[in-house]
Motif scaffolding. Structure first.
Motif, PDB file in Angstrom:
ATOM      1  N   GLN A   1       0.825  -1.216   0.000  1.00  0.00           N
ATOM      2  CA  GLN A   1       0.000   0.000   0.000  1.00  0.00           C
ATOM      3  C   GLN A   1       0.853   1.257   0.000  1.00  0.00           C
ATOM      4  N   VAL A   2       2.023   1.182   0.648  1.00  0.00           N
ATOM      5  CA  VAL A   2       2.934   2.328   0.603  1.00  0.00           C
ATOM      6  C   VAL A   2       3.293   2.639  -0.849  1.00  0.00           C
TER       7      VAL A   2
ATOM      8  N   SER B   1       4.370  -6.600  -8.638  1.00  0.00           N
ATOM      9  CA  SER B   1       3.359  -5.540  -8.511  1.00  0.00           C
ATOM     10  C   SER B   1       3.829  -4.167  -8.982  1.00  0.00           C
ATOM     11  N   TYR B   2       5.135  -3.965  -9.167  1.00  0.00           N
ATOM     12  CA  TYR B   2       5.592  -2.611  -9.514  1.00  0.00           C
ATOM     13  C   TYR B   2       4.937  -2.061 -10.784  1.00  0.00           C
ATOM     14  N   PRO B   3       4.971  -2.806 -11.904  1.00  0.00           N
ATOM     15  CA  PRO B   3       4.385  -2.220 -13.120  1.00  0.00           C
ATOM     16  C   PRO B   3       2.887  -1.927 -12.954  1.00  0.00           C
ATOM     17  N   ALA B   4       2.161  -2.832 -12.322  1.00  0.00           N
ATOM     18  CA  ALA B   4       0.714  -2.633 -12.162  1.00  0.00           C
ATOM     19  C   ALA B   4       0.430  -1.405 -11.304  1.00  0.00           C
ATOM     20  N   ILE B   5       1.203  -1.217 -10.246  1.00  0.00           N
ATOM     21  CA  ILE B   5       0.989  -0.065  -9.354  1.00  0.00           C
ATOM     22  C   ILE B   5       1.248   1.241 -10.106  1.00  0.00           C
ATOM     23  N   VAL B   6       2.302   1.244 -10.931  1.00  0.00           N
ATOM     24  CA  VAL B   6       2.628   2.434 -11.737  1.00  0.00           C
ATOM     25  C   VAL B   6       1.511   2.689 -12.753  1.00  0.00           C
ATOM     26  N   GLU B   7       1.084   1.628 -13.427  1.00  0.00           N
ATOM     27  CA  GLU B   7       0.084   1.808 -14.492  1.00  0.00           C
ATOM     28  C   GLU B   7      -1.280   2.214 -13.931  1.00  0.00           C
ATOM     29  N   LEU B   8      -1.648   1.682 -12.775  1.00  0.00           N
ATOM     30  CA  LEU B   8      -2.931   2.084 -12.173  1.00  0.00           C
ATOM     31  C   LEU B   8      -2.955   3.569 -11.825  1.00  0.00           C
ATOM     32  N   ALA B   9      -1.771   4.147 -11.630  1.00  0.00           N
ATOM     33  CA  ALA B   9      -1.696   5.584 -11.350  1.00  0.00           C
ATOM     34  C   ALA B   9      -1.595   6.386 -12.639  1.00  0.00           C
ATOM     35  N   GLY B  10      -1.652   5.716 -13.780  1.00  0.00           N
ATOM     36  CA  GLY B  10      -1.565   6.410 -15.066  1.00  0.00           C
ATOM     37  C   GLY B  10      -0.147   6.546 -15.581  1.00  0.00           C
ATOM     38  N   GLY B  11       0.817   6.059 -14.805  1.00  0.00           N
ATOM     39  CA  GLY B  11       2.220   6.172 -15.208  1.00  0.00           C
ATOM     40  C   GLY B  11       2.619   5.099 -16.203  1.00  0.00           C
ATOM     41  N   LYS B  12       3.854   5.243 -16.696  1.00  0.00           N
ATOM     42  CA  LYS B  12       4.373   4.320 -17.695  1.00  0.00           C
ATOM     43  C   LYS B  12       5.626   3.667 -17.108  1.00  0.00           C
TER      44      LYS B  12
ATOM     45  N   TRP C   1      -0.348  -9.655   8.914  1.00  0.00           N
ATOM     46  CA  TRP C   1      -0.726  -8.549   9.802  1.00  0.00           C
ATOM     47  C   TRP C   1      -0.920  -7.254   9.028  1.00  0.00           C
ATOM     48  N   ARG C   2      -0.256  -7.158   7.873  1.00  0.00           N
ATOM     49  CA  ARG C   2      -0.411  -6.017   6.967  1.00  0.00           C
ATOM     50  C   ARG C   2       0.060  -4.693   7.554  1.00  0.00           C
ATOM     51  N   ILE C   3       1.333  -4.626   7.911  1.00  0.00           N
ATOM     52  CA  ILE C   3       1.902  -3.341   8.325  1.00  0.00           C
ATOM     53  C   ILE C   3       3.179  -3.057   7.528  1.00  0.00           C
ATOM     54  N   GLY C   4       3.164  -1.925   6.842  1.00  0.00           N
ATOM     55  CA  GLY C   4       4.348  -1.444   6.140  1.00  0.00           C
ATOM     56  C   GLY C   4       4.526   0.027   6.442  1.00  0.00           C
ATOM     57  N   TYR C   5       5.637   0.583   6.006  1.00  0.00           N
ATOM     58  CA  TYR C   5       5.816   2.014   6.266  1.00  0.00           C
ATOM     59  C   TYR C   5       6.625   2.708   5.187  1.00  0.00           C
ATOM     60  N   LEU C   6       6.448   4.030   5.165  1.00  0.00           N
ATOM     61  CA  LEU C   6       7.179   4.933   4.281  1.00  0.00           C
ATOM     62  C   LEU C   6       7.963   5.896   5.150  1.00  0.00           C
ATOM     63  N   ALA C   7       9.216   6.157   4.773  1.00  0.00           N
ATOM     64  CA  ALA C   7       9.967   7.272   5.352  1.00  0.00           C
ATOM     65  C   ALA C   7      10.527   8.058   4.176  1.00  0.00           C
ATOM     66  N   GLY C   8      10.263   9.352   4.161  1.00  0.00           N
ATOM     67  CA  GLY C   8      10.720  10.128   3.012  1.00  0.00           C
ATOM     68  C   GLY C   8      10.411  11.600   3.171  1.00  0.00           C
TER      69      GLY C   8
ATOM     70  N   GLN D   1      -4.313   7.985   1.729  1.00  0.00           N
ATOM     71  CA  GLN D   1      -4.720   6.921   2.658  1.00  0.00           C
ATOM     72  C   GLN D   1      -5.982   7.317   3.415  1.00  0.00           C
ATOM     73  N   SER D   2      -6.073   8.599   3.782  1.00  0.00           N
ATOM     74  CA  SER D   2      -7.237   9.058   4.559  1.00  0.00           C
ATOM     75  C   SER D   2      -8.521   8.922   3.742  1.00  0.00           C
ATOM     76  N   GLN D   3      -8.389   8.992   2.407  1.00  0.00           N
ATOM     77  CA  GLN D   3      -9.574   8.893   1.553  1.00  0.00           C
ATOM     78  C   GLN D   3      -9.749   7.498   0.950  1.00  0.00           C
ATOM     79  N   SER D   4      -8.889   6.551   1.336  1.00  0.00           N
ATOM     80  CA  SER D   4      -9.042   5.202   0.783  1.00  0.00           C
ATOM     81  C   SER D   4      -9.207   4.175   1.891  1.00  0.00           C
ATOM     82  N   THR D   5      -8.135   3.892   2.625  1.00  0.00           N
ATOM     83  CA  THR D   5      -8.238   2.817   3.622  1.00  0.00           C
ATOM     84  C   THR D   5      -8.329   3.310   5.058  1.00  0.00           C
ATOM     85  N   SER D   6      -8.091   4.623   5.306  1.00  0.00           N
ATOM     86  CA  SER D   6      -7.909   5.135   6.674  1.00  0.00           C
ATOM     87  C   SER D   6      -6.694   4.471   7.322  1.00  0.00           C
TER      88      SER D   6
END
Ligand SMILES: *Cc1c(COP(=O)(O)O)cnc(C)c1O
Length: 401
Positions: free
Chosen positions: A105-106, A130-141, A248-255, A267-272
């Protein structure tokens, strides 16, 4: 009355995750009583350590079962920042950290946050499915950067440099890699950082296997190697692989703060928020004793050595020794074109079906990772099963002549 549901264009070419599909097919066969050796799973076979489970039980008993802040509870963000400080020597403020429902999800939130239609993301091959699918679902190439197994799947910096365009928004790095187990050299990561700074793109570093490496090194990534590039780096990690916590489904982003702010808004408008109980468990994992991590790493190393030894003994297979993660990614293409007339094996999908049906081995076809020559076998399973699987593989390939 029947009608035809009209589906969005962006899902027309979307395929389900092939690793999950093979794993499901293997589980179905197993449930039917078929004796399957399942080497397709992308998860540790170990149970989640007890002290982590106990933290979750306590969270339930304490009634910690309500919504939390969208980007994660403060004490978990702090534990993540502490871990990145301890393992990588990097400093992150709470505003620069977001907790999500898994590393996946990150990655999804990042793609949604940075990509406009036509924006490009460079993805080295072989890549996580999953990388290509995640990029393409966002409209990216997705733009694919080939790598050479004879060079241990090292990054081809010259080719990378030639691929960068004004539309390049990001590059995804996964080291140790799923599926190849490759670890990128410090020099190559320095070269990537230089290109990212010169051309202003984001480096998304998927560090999910950072604790499962066999070269004696501690965790490191492009930001720890080139600290001045930290503001161009999105660190993606989670507890799934390190602590045997895939469910358990826990991941994180640092950036960069701006990226974290927007990814959290998405996230607030999709999964909370990610699951409250699992956040407490992840806190116990990251802040608690780490000897479980070492024990699992040692078990993976022993299994890697055994599976490599058995693979090397099979004629017609070449396989780079993985330096991390828990997969081998051998080239089986010398067997393509063989098999009974009408049922010749023409690629990795045919090979996956042949192995499942004829040898009762579940493995993932290389085409799912962008290279049809290969098959991915997971060794996150016990030594007996690995031996049984490799014996069956040798016999099944032998029957192809
Ligand atoms: C397993 C995996 C992930 C993320 O898994 P989550 O369970 O969503 O945290 C990310 N990248 C790679 C390469 C993986 O193998």
């Amino acid at each position: 009355m029947s009608w035809t549901l009209s589906l969005a264009e962006r899902v027309q070419s979307l395929k389900p995750s092939p690793t999950l599909a093979i794993n499901t097919k293997a589980k179905v066969l197993k449930a039917e009583g078929v004796d399957i050796v399942n080497l397709s799973a992308g998860e540790p076979d170990f149970d989640t350590p007890d002290h982590i489970k106990e933290a979750a039980i306590e969270a339930i008993q304490d009634g910690f079962t309500k919504y939390t802040p969208v980007g994660g509870i403060p004490e978990l963000k702090e534990a993540i920042a502490n871990r990145l400080g301890h393992d990588y020597g990097l400093t992150y403020r709470p505003e620069e950290v977001m907790v999500s429902t898994g590393g996946k999800q990150v990655l999804y939130n990042i793609a949604q946050a940075i990509l406009d239609p036509g924006d490009e993301v460079i993805i080295p091959v072989p890549y996580w499915v999953s990388y290509p699918a995640i990029v393409e679902l966002a409209g990216g190439k997705a733009r694919f950067l080939k790598s050479d197994p004879a060079r241990d799947f090292a990054l081809d910096i010259a080719a990378l440099s030639a691929m960068i365009t004004p539309k390049t928004r990001a590059m995804i790095i996964n080291s140790p890699s799923n599926p190849s187990g490759a670890i990128y050299s410090r020099d190559d990561l320095k070269a990537v950082a230089k290109l990212a700074l010169e051309n202003n793109f984001l480096v998304i570093t998927d560090d999910i296997y950072d604790q499962i490496r066999f070269d004696g090194q501690g965790p490191e990534d492009i930001a720890s190697i080139v600290p001045e590039a930290q503001d161009h780096v999105a660190v993606v990690n989670g507890v799934s692989k390190t602590y045997a916590m895939t469910g358990w489904r826990i991941g994180y982003l640092a950036g960069p703060e701006e990226l974290v702010r927007v990814a959290t808004k998405i996230q607030s408008q999709s999964t909370s928020n990610p699951n409250s109980i699992a956040q407490k468990a992840a806190l116990a994992a990251l802040a608690g004793p780490q000897d479980c991590v070492r024990r699992m790493r040692e078990a993976f190393l022993e299994r890697r050595d055994r599976i490599m030894e058995m693979l090397r003994a099979i004629p017609g297979i070449s396989c780079t020794e993985p330096k991390g993660a828990f997969y081998v990614f051998p080239d089986l293409s010398s067997y393509y074109g063989k098999g009974p007339a009408g049922h010749k094996i023409e690629g990795s999908l045919d090979m996956a079906n042949y192995l499942l049906e004829e040898a009762r081995i579940a493995a993932v076809p290389g085409i799912a990772f962008g290279d049809d020559r290969f098959m991915r076998f997971s060794y996150a399973t016990d030594l007996k099963i690995i031996k049984n699987g490799m014996d069956r593989l040798e016999a099944a390939l032998g029957r192809l002549g």
